[in-house]
Write a protein that holds these residues in place. Structure first.
Motif, PDB file in Angstrom:
ATOM      1  N   LEU A 149      40.632  39.020  40.981  1.00  0.00           N
ATOM      2  CA  LEU A 149      39.292  39.889  39.528  1.00  0.00           C
ATOM      3  C   LEU A 149      39.838  38.601  38.516  1.00  0.00           C
ATOM      4  CD1 LEU A 149      39.806  43.072  39.861  1.00  0.00           C
ATOM      5  CD2 LEU A 149      38.535  41.985  41.091  1.00  0.00           C
ATOM      6  N   ASP A 150      38.438  38.956  37.748  1.00  0.00           N
ATOM      7  CA  ASP A 150      38.803  37.514  36.110  1.00  0.00           C
ATOM      8  C   ASP A 150      37.467  38.258  35.907  1.00  0.00           C
ATOM      9  OD1 ASP A 150      39.092  35.872  34.388  1.00  0.00           O
ATOM     10  OD2 ASP A 150      39.052  34.247  35.420  1.00  0.00           O
ATOM     11  N   GLY A 151      37.987  38.851  33.997  1.00  0.00           N
ATOM     12  CA  GLY A 151      37.365  40.075  33.138  1.00  0.00           C
ATOM     13  C   GLY A 151      36.181  40.379  34.360  1.00  0.00           C
ATOM     14  N   GLY A 152      36.514  41.366  35.422  1.00  0.00           N
ATOM     15  CA  GLY A 152      36.212  42.334  36.112  1.00  0.00           C
ATOM     16  C   GLY A 152      35.232  42.075  36.761  1.00  0.00           C
ATOM     17  N   ASN A 153      34.813  41.013  37.272  1.00  0.00           N
ATOM     18  CA  ASN A 153      34.637  40.394  38.241  1.00  0.00           C
ATOM     19  C   ASN A 153      35.282  40.015  39.658  1.00  0.00           C
ATOM     20  OD1 ASN A 153      31.649  40.935  37.028  1.00  0.00           O
ATOM     21  ND2 ASN A 153      32.361  38.768  35.560  1.00  0.00           N
ATOM     22  N   MET A 156      47.449  48.995  48.003  1.00  0.00           N
ATOM     23  CA  MET A 156      47.064  48.118  47.794  1.00  0.00           C
ATOM     24  C   MET A 156      47.793  47.799  46.878  1.00  0.00           C
ATOM     25  SD  MET A 156      43.321  48.377  44.965  1.00  0.00           S
ATOM     26  CE  MET A 156      42.598  47.506  46.895  1.00  0.00           C
ATOM     27  N   ILE A 157      48.268  46.343  46.027  1.00  0.00           N
ATOM     28  CA  ILE A 157      48.962  46.027  45.187  1.00  0.00           C
ATOM     29  C   ILE A 157      48.308  45.134  43.815  1.00  0.00           C
ATOM     30  CG2 ILE A 157      51.463  44.307  44.679  1.00  0.00           C
ATOM     31  CD1 ILE A 157      52.045  44.463  47.888  1.00  0.00           C
ATOM     32  N   MET A 158      48.684  45.479  42.555  1.00  0.00           N
ATOM     33  CA  MET A 158      48.134  44.828  41.630  1.00  0.00           C
ATOM     34  C   MET A 158      49.069  44.225  41.145  1.00  0.00           C
ATOM     35  SD  MET A 158      46.359  47.604  42.318  1.00  0.00           S
ATOM     36  CE  MET A 158      44.468  47.903  42.018  1.00  0.00           C
ATOM     37  N   ALA A 159      48.927  42.734  41.054  1.00  0.00           N
ATOM     38  CA  ALA A 159      50.244  42.334  40.961  1.00  0.00           C
ATOM     39  C   ALA A 159      50.571  40.628  39.704  1.00  0.00           C
ATOM     40  CB  ALA A 159      50.938  41.351  42.381  1.00  0.00           C
ATOM     41  N   HIS A 160      51.403  40.045  38.978  1.00  0.00           N
ATOM     42  CA  HIS A 160      51.585  38.796  38.465  1.00  0.00           C
ATOM     43  C   HIS A 160      52.304  37.673  39.149  1.00  0.00           C
ATOM     44  CE1 HIS A 160      49.548  40.642  34.744  1.00  0.00           C
ATOM     45  NE2 HIS A 160      48.883  39.996  34.954  1.00  0.00           N
ATOM     46  N   ARG A 161      52.990  38.615  39.712  1.00  0.00           N
ATOM     47  CA  ARG A 161      54.312  37.668  40.709  1.00  0.00           C
ATOM     48  C   ARG A 161      53.907  37.075  42.136  1.00  0.00           C
ATOM     49  NH1 ARG A 161      59.940  40.874  38.453  1.00  0.00           N
ATOM     50  NH2 ARG A 161      60.727  38.788  39.376  1.00  0.00           N
ATOM     51  N   PRO A 162      54.240  36.381  42.298  1.00  0.00           N
ATOM     52  CA  PRO A 162      53.813  35.821  44.218  1.00  0.00           C
ATOM     53  C   PRO A 162      54.487  36.566  44.803  1.00  0.00           C
ATOM     54  CG  PRO A 162      53.688  33.908  42.911  1.00  0.00           C
ATOM     55  CD  PRO A 162      54.573  34.638  41.751  1.00  0.00           C
ATOM     56  N   PRO A 186      44.023  37.314  35.898  1.00  0.00           N
ATOM     57  CA  PRO A 186      45.060  37.522  34.279  1.00  0.00           C
ATOM     58  C   PRO A 186      45.477  38.603  33.743  1.00  0.00           C
ATOM     59  CG  PRO A 186      42.847  35.967  34.366  1.00  0.00           C
ATOM     60  CD  PRO A 186      43.171  37.069  36.115  1.00  0.00           C
ATOM     61  N   SER A 187      45.854  38.852  32.751  1.00  0.00           N
ATOM     62  CA  SER A 187      46.016  40.144  31.939  1.00  0.00           C
ATOM     63  C   SER A 187      44.652  40.157  32.016  1.00  0.00           C
ATOM     64  CB  SER A 187      46.595  40.396  31.126  1.00  0.00           C
ATOM     65  OG  SER A 187      48.593  39.817  30.764  1.00  0.00           O
ATOM     66  N   GLY A 188      43.878  41.771  31.594  1.00  0.00           N
ATOM     67  CA  GLY A 188      42.639  42.152  31.396  1.00  0.00           C
ATOM     68  C   GLY A 188      42.148  41.956  31.855  1.00  0.00           C
ATOM     69  N   SER A 189      42.354  41.447  33.646  1.00  0.00           N
ATOM     70  CA  SER A 189      41.133  41.244  34.753  1.00  0.00           C
ATOM     71  C   SER A 189      40.613  42.653  34.909  1.00  0.00           C
ATOM     72  CB  SER A 189      41.813  39.893  35.167  1.00  0.00           C
ATOM     73  OG  SER A 189      42.993  40.807  36.377  1.00  0.00           O
ATOM     74  N   GLY A 190      41.241  43.711  35.339  1.00  0.00           N
ATOM     75  CA  GLY A 190      41.143  44.725  35.784  1.00  0.00           C
ATOM     76  C   GLY A 190      41.449  45.357  36.966  1.00  0.00           C
TER      77      GLY A 190
END
Length: 578
Positions: free
Chosen positions: A543-547, A525-531, A369-373
């Protein structure tokens, strides 16, 4: 508030200044002769009134006039030479620090440091350079002669000397008060003007957004408030500094007249000659001129003083990059071990104990999600943000073992928001190199599937663009940004939301570029929201909350973390835009 330790920055500034030590000695020697020749006028007046007029000798007048003409010519030549040397001192100082300050400002802003020192670094350097080339520095070299000239007036008559010393002491008191009273208004004026200029530049760069959202009236009111505050501060500063400048000038002129009046009284009392009276008045003006000049240019002195302090803070905060041993071109092997990243200016980590391995020929998708790192990880891999803990290694070497410019050639980066620079499309793809490799530019554009798009522009690769992208669409900007990231064949390609502005054709072109990178033995390396963005990915890091929530083969991770795994897999398999 604890005071910053700017010792290392001060050391750098002093070292740059010491490079001109021989030139400072030259200025000092020139100043000796210039000030000695300043005695030409008083001595000439003394001889005219006491010898020529008394003897009536035209030959003596001619000889004295010829000699004085020569001496004044020499004085003018030496003063001109002194000014030229000072100009070169300022130029050498700025040239020796230009790259260092430029690099420090870029690194500071890239890592989120936005203090006054980092925002105004280059202007601060120019402020110091202007002081070094200004007449104020000449006045500083002349001030040590003021006591000598005042002592010379004592030789004419003690009363004249007492008047001169008293007047000089009062001028010095005025100078000290001037510094104390005007420092705050001048600094406030500079800060207010800087704030208004920054706001205007931001609004200019976002003019399209301002117009489209109907914000012009609102942002003008905000800018106008900042502008009026800057104008008011500037007027207050000008009133303060101008008042002291006029006071100093007026008082010096009064002292010269007072010197003439006292001298005339002593002449009437037969305690002084007329020549000595005129010479004393001229000598008084010369003795106090450096002080008046310093007061008149005090705003420049204060700006340079503040600039010097800001530069010391900046250079201490951003130490010089150490020289690194040149390493061979690495393989596309990227490892992260126990990586923890704390964004600059924050206390809480955005990434916490992240581990993964990316091998040649692989692509990894970073989801969450947004803000996950995700963007934090991208900045860490490109070396913009350094890990607070753990290590990121490229082919076994830690990222900080590579020179930043060299590292940028090995790790291509496409940020979320693509920013172009004033220049041609070719120059932007070549990362603003003064000598771009045309073949490499075209090859990168072809790999990014942007070649045909660029050829359709009015002047092709030579089409000029502006910092805000001009008339280019978001998708066009993204594809040019991708070509820039792929310039010179990097071994690792980091893409942060690469298809956020791409249509179906653009997404297919992006996937084709990723396949080419993998086939060449490189890694992505791809940072993505869309499949659709992770269609070519072999691995998924969630990632979620930096973890790290999950890491492994794509389908396994998607099946584990997504309820609609089958639908996502279907869409990514087709390459569709979801």
């Amino acid at each position: 508030m604890p005071q910053k330790d700017n010792t290392s920055g001060l050391s750098e500034l002093k070292s740059a200044r010491r490079k001109s030590r021989s030139l400072f000695w030259a200025v000092g020697i020139f100043s000796v002769f210039v000030n000695l020749l300043m005695l030409t006028g008083p001595i000439y007046m003394l001889q005219i009134y006491d010898r020529v007029l008394g003897s009536g000798s035209e030959e003596t007048l001619l000889a004295l006039s010829v000699l004085v003409t020569f001496l004044f010519l020499m004085m003018g030549f030496l003063d001109y030479a002194r000014g030229r040397v000072l100009a070169r001192i300022g130029a050498r100082f700025q040239a020796s620090l230009d790259e260092r300050v430029f690099s420090a400002v870029l690194r500071a802003n890239a890592t989120g440091r936005t203090s006054t020192a980092t925002n105004s670094g280059l202007r601060d350097l120019e402020s110091v350079q202007r002081l070094l080339t200004s007449p104020v520095l000449s006045a500083i070299f002349d001030i040590p002669w003021t006591p000598i000239f005042l002592a010379g007036i004592f030789l004419f008559h003690p009363w004249l000397g007492i008047l001169a010393i008293s007047g000089g002491a009062l001028l010095i008191v005025i100078t000290v008060i001037n510094q104390w009273v005007t420092r705050s208004p001048v600094l406030q004026a500079n800060m207010s003007t800087h704030h208004a200029n920054l706001m205007a530049e931001q609004l200019r760069s976002e003019s399209e957004l301002v117009q489209s959202l109907g914000m012009q009236g609102a942002v003008f009111q905000r800018w106008n408030i900042a502008r009026e505050d800057a104008l008011a501060s500037t007027v207050r500063s000008s009133d303060s500094t101008g008042g002291f400048s006029i006071l100093t000038k007026t008082f010096r002129m009064f002292l010269q007249s007072a010197m003439l009046g006292l001298g005339a009284y002593l002449v009437l009392q037969n305690q002084l000659t007329a020549g000595a009276m005129i010479a004393g008045s001229i000598l008084m003006g010369r003795a106090l001129a450096p002080i008046e000049q310093s007061v008149g240019q005090w705003a420049l002195v204060q700006a340079a003083s503040k600039g010097w302090d800001n530069l010391a803070d900046l250079l201490s905060e951003m130490p010089e990059e150490p020289l690194r041993t040149e390493l061979p071109k690495p393989k596309a092997l990227l490892t992260a071990k126990q990586v923890t990243v704390v964004p600059p200016g924050q206390q809480q980590a955005s990434l916490k104990v992240v581990n993964f391995v990316l091998k040649p020929g692989q692509a990894i998708g970073v989801i969450g999600p947004s803000g996950s790192g995700k963007s934090t990880l991208a900045r860490a891999i490109t070396g913009v943000w350094r890990p607070a803990g753990g290590k990121i290694r490229l082919d076994g070497a830690a990222l900080d073992q590579y020179d930043p410019d060299v590292r940028g050639q090995y790790i291509g980066y496409l940020p979320q928001r693509v920013q172009l620079f004033d220049g041609t499309i070719s120059e932007n793809i070549a990362r603003m190199s003064l000598n771009p490799d045309d073949k490499a530019v075209v090859r990168a554009a072809q790999q990014a599937a942007a070649h045909e798009m660029i050829l359709a522009f009015p002047e092709g690769y030579d089409t000029r663009v502006t910092a805000n992208g001009g008339q280019l669409s978001g998708g066009q900007l993204q594809r040019i940004g991708l070509a820039r990231a792929m310039y010179n064949d990097p071994v690792i390609l980091v893409l942060d939301e690469p298809n956020s502005n791409l249509d179906n054709e653009g997404s297919n072109a992006l996937n084709a570029a990723i396949r080419q990178m993998k086939a060449a033995g490189n890694a992505v390396m791809i940072m993505a929201h869309r499949p659709a963005a992770i269609q070519e990915c072999d691995l998924i890091l969630m990632l979620d909350g930096g973890n790290v929530q999950a890491f492994g083969p794509r389908d396994e991770v998607l099946k584990k973390v997504l309820k609609n795994h089958d639908q996502v897999r279907k869409n990514t398999g087709k390459g569709g835009v979801v």
